[in-house]
Write an enzyme that holds these catalytic residues in place. Structure first.
Site, PDB file in Angstrom:
ATOM      1  N   ASP A  26       5.899   4.283   8.810  1.00 35.73           N
ATOM      2  CA  ASP A  26       4.897   4.797   7.890  1.00 35.73           C
ATOM      3  C   ASP A  26       4.246   6.033   8.518  1.00 35.73           C
ATOM      4  O   ASP A  26       4.404   6.298   9.719  1.00 35.73           O
ATOM      5  CB  ASP A  26       3.865   3.701   7.617  1.00 35.73           C
ATOM      6  CG  ASP A  26       2.760   4.139   6.683  1.00 35.73           C
ATOM      7  OD1 ASP A  26       3.047   4.873   5.722  1.00 35.73           O
ATOM      8  OD2 ASP A  26       1.601   3.751   6.919  1.00 35.73           O
ATOM      9  N   ASP A  28       0.583   7.867   7.447  1.00 37.88           N
ATOM     10  CA  ASP A  28      -0.869   7.796   7.638  1.00 37.88           C
ATOM     11  C   ASP A  28      -1.285   6.460   8.243  1.00 37.88           C
ATOM     12  O   ASP A  28      -0.881   5.392   7.773  1.00 37.88           O
ATOM     13  CB  ASP A  28      -1.587   7.980   6.301  1.00 37.88           C
ATOM     14  CG  ASP A  28      -1.424   9.377   5.739  1.00 37.88           C
ATOM     15  OD1 ASP A  28      -2.059  10.300   6.262  1.00 37.88           O
ATOM     16  OD2 ASP A  28      -0.644   9.538   4.773  1.00 37.88           O
ATOM     17  N   ASP A 200       0.553   0.179   8.535  1.00 40.27           N
ATOM     18  CA  ASP A 200      -0.837  -0.154   8.845  1.00 40.27           C
ATOM     19  C   ASP A 200      -1.632  -0.793   7.712  1.00 40.27           C
ATOM     20  O   ASP A 200      -2.703  -1.338   7.954  1.00 40.27           O
ATOM     21  CB  ASP A 200      -1.585   1.098   9.293  1.00 40.27           C
ATOM     22  CG  ASP A 200      -1.854   2.053   8.133  1.00 40.27           C
ATOM     23  OD1 ASP A 200      -0.882   2.517   7.499  1.00 40.27           O
ATOM     24  OD2 ASP A 200      -3.036   2.325   7.859  1.00 40.27           O
TER      25      ASP A 200
END
Length: 248
Positions: A26, A28, A200
């Site tokens: 991922d 961000d 996240d």
């Protein structure tokens, strides 16, 4: 795999096995730290080169998988030429397919999101195939944003609600990060390898669970419930873990 809220007590991931693993990352909150605005992320100067070196060591089995627009990923990771998936799987580089056609009502949907953000003092992020409303500056606006986007999704059924970290996004129906991993894993560079996914937030949980269910593993970055069996506290810890594989 059952989720739990003891993420901080989970171990750090094992070292990447270059001959065995396929690595999916991922963007961000994972590769880079979350910024107050989507356009304000800070890219470590050596990140694109490090990803390129690691991809070469993995014989091409590395991809960035993000909710970001592909154009944003290509801008921020200029210098990295490997596969990248944007808009939760609705657009991609290095994959054939998938590329989703923009739903016919995209322009109307984006206008509604932009108008609401402007009148309500919220941050609107336009995406190639949808848009997001951010309430990071004022978390008390969460319910208001959720109610508005739910009503908007009812009016625009070609789009689905995608909850994110301090934001709510509308993306094309039928696309997801776990679906992107399944498609990537069929490509020659990824086929037969163990899937390793790092993410996240809530948008990453389907992909983390997919990696765990397909003889690989997930790495949860930061706090919160997760299906991942491994944990790293911050993006800088993930970057260090990736760099360690490059150094051997």
């Amino acid at each position: 795999m059952a989720m739990d809220d003891m993420t901080g007590n989970k171990p750090a991931p094992p070292a990447i096995e270059l001959a065995r693993d396929a690595v999916f990352l991922d963007f961000d909150g994972c590769l880079v730290e979350i910024a107050p605005r989507p356009d304000a992320v800070v890219i470590p100067p050596d990140l694109p080169a490090m990803l390129t070196t690691l991809a070469e060591a993995l014989d091409g089995a590395l991809a960035v998988v993000s909710g970001r627009s592909l154009r944003d990923l290509e801008h921020f990771l200029s210098g990295y030429a490997g596969p990248m998936v944007g808009s939760h799987g609705a657009e991609a580089r290095g994959m054939d397919p998938p590329l989703a056609e923009s739903p016919a009502e995209l322009t109307a949907l984006q206008a509604e999101l932009a108008r609401f953000a402007q009148t309500q003092g919220l941050l609107y992020e336009e995406k190639s195939h949808g848009g997001a409303l951010h309430f990071r500056a004022d978390p008390t606006r969460q319910q208001e944003v959720e109610e508005f986007t739910a009503a908007l999704a009812d009016r625009f059924p070609a789009f689905a609600i995608q909850p994110a970290k301090m934001a709510v996004e509308l993306r094309p129906e039928g696309y997801s990060k776990d679906g992107a991993l399944a498609l990537l894993s069929e490509l020659p560079d990824f086929s037969g390898r163990r899937p390793v996914y790092a993410g996240d937030d809530r948008t990453d949980e389907p992909a983390l669970a997919w990696a765990e269910a397909n003889e690989g593993y997930g790495i949860k970055i930061g706090e919160g419930e997760s299906a991942a069996r491994f944990h790293l506290p911050e993006p800088e810890d993930l970057r260090a873990w990736l760099a360690a594989a490059v150094r051997g």
